[in-house]
Design a protein around this motif. Structure first.
Motif, PDB file in Angstrom:
ATOM      1  N   LEU A   1      -2.059  28.521  58.740  1.00  0.00           N
ATOM      2  CA  LEU A   1      -1.868  27.239  58.058  1.00  0.00           C
ATOM      3  C   LEU A   1      -1.811  27.426  56.544  1.00  0.00           C
ATOM      4  CD1 LEU A   1      -1.565  24.193  58.424  1.00  0.00           C
ATOM      5  CD2 LEU A   1      -4.054  24.021  58.303  1.00  0.00           C
ATOM      6  N   ASN A   2      -2.681  28.264  56.005  1.00  0.00           N
ATOM      7  CA  ASN A   2      -2.692  28.498  54.555  1.00  0.00           C
ATOM      8  C   ASN A   2      -1.436  29.217  54.065  1.00  0.00           C
ATOM      9  OD1 ASN A   2      -5.141  27.223  54.125  1.00  0.00           O
ATOM     10  ND2 ASN A   2      -6.327  29.098  54.390  1.00  0.00           N
ATOM     11  N   LEU A   3      -0.834  30.034  54.899  1.00  0.00           N
ATOM     12  CA  LEU A   3       0.377  30.760  54.518  1.00  0.00           C
ATOM     13  C   LEU A   3       1.651  29.944  54.718  1.00  0.00           C
ATOM     14  CD1 LEU A   3      -0.433  34.276  56.044  1.00  0.00           C
ATOM     15  CD2 LEU A   3      -0.357  33.676  53.608  1.00  0.00           C
ATOM     16  N   THR A   4       1.551  28.856  55.465  1.00  0.00           N
ATOM     17  CA  THR A   4       2.724  28.054  55.812  1.00  0.00           C
ATOM     18  C   THR A   4       3.247  27.261  54.629  1.00  0.00           C
ATOM     19  OG1 THR A   4       1.997  27.823  58.110  1.00  0.00           O
ATOM     20  CG2 THR A   4       3.571  26.193  57.302  1.00  0.00           C
ATOM     21  N   GLN A   5       4.563  27.325  54.452  1.00  0.00           N
ATOM     22  CA  GLN A   5       5.261  26.526  53.450  1.00  0.00           C
ATOM     23  C   GLN A   5       6.364  25.743  54.155  1.00  0.00           C
ATOM     24  OE1 GLN A   5       6.573  29.631  50.792  1.00  0.00           O
ATOM     25  NE2 GLN A   5       4.751  29.412  49.517  1.00  0.00           N
ATOM     26  N   ALA A   6       6.855  24.717  53.497  1.00  0.00           N
ATOM     27  CA  ALA A   6       7.947  23.922  54.063  1.00  0.00           C
ATOM     28  C   ALA A   6       9.104  24.836  54.454  1.00  0.00           C
ATOM     29  CB  ALA A   6       8.418  22.874  53.057  1.00  0.00           C
ATOM     30  N   LYS A   7       9.731  24.537  55.568  1.00  0.00           N
ATOM     31  CA  LYS A   7      10.887  25.243  56.133  1.00  0.00           C
ATOM     32  C   LYS A   7      10.542  26.552  56.820  1.00  0.00           C
ATOM     33  CE  LYS A   7      14.121  23.238  52.854  1.00  0.00           C
ATOM     34  NZ  LYS A   7      15.098  23.520  51.813  1.00  0.00           N
TER      35      LYS A   7
END
Length: 152
Positions: A59-65
Motif C-alpha cells: 500500500l505504501n509503495l502504490t501510486q496512481a496507475k
C-alpha cells in the motif's frame, strides 16, 4: 507505472506471468514478501513476517496507475482508493463496481469462521487460471498504455 506484486501468497506461475508481461511492456515489476520467501526479482522488497506487513508495504509503495496483484480483497480496496489497478492471481480484476460485494462476502465468511464454522480454501491452481490471469494483466497493461498515449 509499475506492477506491484503481493508476493507472500502469489503463485509462482502468476509471478512468472508478471515478469514476462513486465518485460513485454517495459514496465518494472516489484515484489513484496516476508523474509520467509525466496523471491527472485529486480525490485524485491523484504518485510518482516508480522501480520499485514507485506500488505502495508504494498500500500505504501502504490501510486496512481500502478497495477497491484493481490489475493487480499481489503488491500485491493485500498489500492483502488489510490487510483491504482488491482487484480487477483487468478485474473479477477477488482473494480469499484465489485469490491464492495467482495468485502461483504469476506466479512460473512470471517463471521462464520469466528463462530466455529469452516470455509473452503482455494482449489489447486489450473492452467485456465494462468491463462485468465495472463489475459487480465495484459488487458490492464494495454488499457494503461493507451491511456498514457492519449494523454501525451
Amino acid at each position: 507505472m509499475k506492477i506491484l506484486v503481493d508476493a507472500d501468497a502469489c503463485p509462482k506461475n502468476a509471478l512468472q506471468i508478471c515478469m514476462e508481461l513486465g518485460r513485454k511492456y517495459h514496465i518494472p515489476v516489484w515484489t513484496v514478501a516476508s523474509f520467509n520467501h525466496m523471491i527472485v526479482s529486480d525490485h524485491h522488497v523484504v518485510v518482516g513476517d508480522g501480520s499485514q506487513e507485506a500488505d502495508i508495504k504494498v500500500l505504501n509503495l502504490t501510486q496512481a496507475k500502478d497495477i497491484i496483484v493481490t489475493q487480499d480483497w481489503g488491500l485491493a480496496a485500498m489500492v483502488l482508493g489510490k487510483k491504482a489497478y488491482s487484480l487477483s492471481p487468478v485474473g479477477r480484476i477488482f473494480s469499484n463496481d465489485n469490491i464492495e460485494f467482495l468485502l461483504e462476502e469476506r466479512e460473512v465468511k470471517a463471521k462464520l469462521r469466528r463462530g466455529g464454522g469452516r470455509t473452503k480454501g482455494p482449489n489447486k491452481r489450473t492452467a485456465e487460471e494462468d491463462k485468465r490471469f495472463y489475459r487480465s494483466l495484459e488487458e490492464l497493461l494495454a488499457d494503461a498504455a493507451s491511456l498514457d498515449a492519449s494523454l501525451q
